[in-house]
Design a protein around this motif. Structure first.
Motif, mmCIF file in Angstrom:
data_model
loop_
_atom_site.group_PDB
_atom_site.id
_atom_site.type_symbol
_atom_site.label_atom_id
_atom_site.label_comp_id
_atom_site.label_asym_id
_atom_site.label_seq_id
_atom_site.Cartn_x
_atom_site.Cartn_y
_atom_site.Cartn_z
ATOM 1 N N HIS A 37 10.856 43.748 -15.479
ATOM 2 C CA HIS A 37 10.878 44.897 -15.785
ATOM 3 C C HIS A 37 10.266 45.431 -14.276
ATOM 4 N N LYS A 38 10.227 44.841 -13.397
ATOM 5 C CA LYS A 38 9.367 45.082 -12.298
ATOM 6 C C LYS A 38 9.570 46.151 -11.303
ATOM 7 N N ASN A 39 10.876 46.836 -11.318
ATOM 8 C CA ASN A 39 11.372 48.147 -11.244
ATOM 9 C C ASN A 39 10.548 49.125 -11.873
ATOM 10 N N THR A 40 10.629 48.754 -13.322
ATOM 11 C CA THR A 40 10.334 50.127 -13.916
ATOM 12 C C THR A 40 9.224 51.012 -13.659
ATOM 13 N N ASP A 41 8.962 51.916 -13.635
ATOM 14 C CA ASP A 41 7.888 53.638 -13.429
ATOM 15 C C ASP A 41 7.429 52.857 -15.163
ATOM 16 N N ILE A 42 5.908 53.129 -14.052
ATOM 17 C CA ILE A 42 4.673 52.321 -15.050
ATOM 18 C C ILE A 42 3.404 53.825 -14.870
ATOM 19 N N ASP A 43 2.226 54.102 -16.090
ATOM 20 C CA ASP A 43 1.510 54.813 -15.362
ATOM 21 C C ASP A 43 0.492 54.430 -15.409
ATOM 22 N N LEU A 44 -0.369 54.771 -14.277
ATOM 23 C CA LEU A 44 -1.017 53.548 -13.908
ATOM 24 C C LEU A 44 -2.798 53.912 -14.560
ATOM 25 N N VAL A 45 -3.442 53.442 -14.315
ATOM 26 C CA VAL A 45 -4.655 53.783 -15.557
ATOM 27 C C VAL A 45 -6.138 53.117 -14.771
ATOM 28 N N SER A 46 -6.263 55.009 -14.798
ATOM 29 C CA SER A 46 -8.032 55.531 -14.002
ATOM 30 C C SER A 46 -8.756 54.885 -13.807
ATOM 31 N N LEU A 47 -9.268 54.064 -12.725
ATOM 32 C CA LEU A 47 -10.442 52.991 -13.431
ATOM 33 C C LEU A 47 -11.692 53.707 -12.268
ATOM 34 N N ASN A 48 -13.013 52.644 -13.408
ATOM 35 C CA ASN A 48 -14.401 53.626 -12.076
ATOM 36 C C ASN A 48 -15.114 52.391 -12.240
ATOM 37 N N ILE A 49 -16.107 52.537 -11.402
ATOM 38 C CA ILE A 49 -16.821 50.655 -11.573
ATOM 39 C C ILE A 49 -17.154 50.341 -12.867
ATOM 40 N N ASN A 50 -17.513 51.019 -13.628
ATOM 41 C CA ASN A 50 -17.813 50.313 -14.899
ATOM 42 C C ASN A 50 -16.455 50.101 -15.665
ATOM 43 N N HIS A 51 -15.817 49.455 -14.941
ATOM 44 C CA HIS A 51 -14.363 48.866 -15.495
ATOM 45 C C HIS A 51 -14.231 47.427 -15.444
ATOM 46 N N ARG A 52 -14.085 47.154 -16.827
ATOM 47 C CA ARG A 52 -13.897 45.743 -16.862
ATOM 48 C C ARG A 52 -12.918 44.801 -16.073
ATOM 49 N N ALA A 72 -16.447 45.947 -12.840
ATOM 50 C CA ALA A 72 -16.217 45.955 -11.226
ATOM 51 C C ALA A 72 -17.373 46.063 -10.565
ATOM 52 N N LYS A 73 -18.225 46.789 -10.736
ATOM 53 C CA LYS A 73 -19.770 47.276 -9.897
ATOM 54 C C LYS A 73 -20.317 45.716 -9.358
ATOM 55 N N GLY A 74 -19.903 44.654 -10.633
ATOM 56 C CA GLY A 74 -20.895 43.204 -10.867
ATOM 57 C C GLY A 74 -20.509 42.536 -9.349
ATOM 58 N N ILE A 75 -18.679 42.638 -9.385
ATOM 59 C CA ILE A 75 -17.943 41.665 -8.617
ATOM 60 C C ILE A 75 -18.422 42.482 -6.981
ATOM 61 N N LEU A 76 -18.547 44.098 -6.905
ATOM 62 C CA LEU A 76 -19.308 44.728 -5.319
ATOM 63 C C LEU A 76 -19.851 44.747 -5.072
ATOM 64 N N ARG A 77 -21.549 43.933 -6.419
ATOM 65 C CA ARG A 77 -22.704 43.921 -5.787
ATOM 66 C C ARG A 77 -22.575 42.351 -5.313
ATOM 67 N N LEU A 78 -21.378 41.744 -5.383
ATOM 68 C CA LEU A 78 -21.808 39.683 -5.761
ATOM 69 C C LEU A 78 -20.864 39.428 -4.347
ATOM 70 N N ALA A 79 -19.988 40.738 -3.529
ATOM 71 C CA ALA A 79 -18.924 40.336 -2.807
ATOM 72 C C ALA A 79 -19.886 41.248 -0.973
#
Length: 204
Positions: A37-52, A72-79
């Motif tokens: 199903h790699k060529n199947t159109d999918i709806d992208l999920v809107s994410l923010n820094i609180n995303h798990r 995500a904000k924890g990983i950004l702080r780490l990086a």
């Protein structure tokens, strides 16, 4: 593993064909299914820094392993925590941690989000002080996160093995000050940190 999956109420697992019947999960998707199903159109999920981004389990050294949500904000702080451990674009970062261990987030995202090179070093290589030293020199490692147990093993047998590394973060257990001093004297590491901390803080 079943206990961990039950703990976080997993409904879907992505796995390989050979392993799809090993765990009692209602919905199993194999890698082959995804490729179909790699060529199947999918709806992208809107994410923010609180995303798990991850769910990791603690080591269980103080009891039963428990699930920890990494945002995500924890990983950004780490990086991007340049005061604690700066990454540079021309760095070579060692990847020696098991992907289920939270230190792997530091290695992978610290390297890739800063444009550095991630160097995967096999387990059998890092467990021997001689091949460990050779791998450090061959890959020109600048940054490494390492467990206290492995650091103590290499630091005792061949403290000069860490020569060339700019930053080393030791974590997982309380640090041994004597061995850290020995490594500093023989390897001249610029930045040697005791990173012992809880998974809940996103590694360090």
């Amino acid at each position: 593993l079943k206990q961990m999956l039950n703990n976080i109420n997993i409904n879907i697992i992505i796995t390989q064909d050979l392993d799809k019947n090993r765990l009692n999960v209602i919905n199993t998707i194999t890698v082959n299914d995804l490729n179909q199903h790699k060529n199947t159109d999918i709806d992208l999920v809107s994410l923010n820094i609180n995303h798990r981004t991850h769910i990791l389990h603690t080591s269980g050294t103080t009891g039963t392993p428990k699930a920890v949500q990494i945002q995500a904000k924890g990983i950004l702080r780490l990086a991007y925590n340049h005061e604690f451990s700066p990454f540079y674009e021309n760095d070579h970062v060692a990847h020696i941690s098991n992907p289920t261990f939270d230190a792997s987030l530091f290695e992978i995202y610290g390297a890739l989000l800063n444009g550095a090179t991630l160097c995967i070093i096999p387990k059998q290589t890092i467990l021997d002080s001689h091949t460990f030293k050779e791998a450090i020199q061959k890959n020109k490692i600048d940054v490494m996160a390492i467990t206290t147990a492995l650091f103590n093993l290499i630091g005792t047998a061949k403290p000069e093995a860490f020569t060339g590394i700019r930053t080393i973060i030791v974590g997982g257990e309380p640090a041994n000050a004597f061995i850290m001093k020995k490594v500093l004297q023989h390897s001249h590491v610029q930045n040697l940190r005791n990173g012992y901390g809880p998974t809940e803080c996103t590694t360090y």
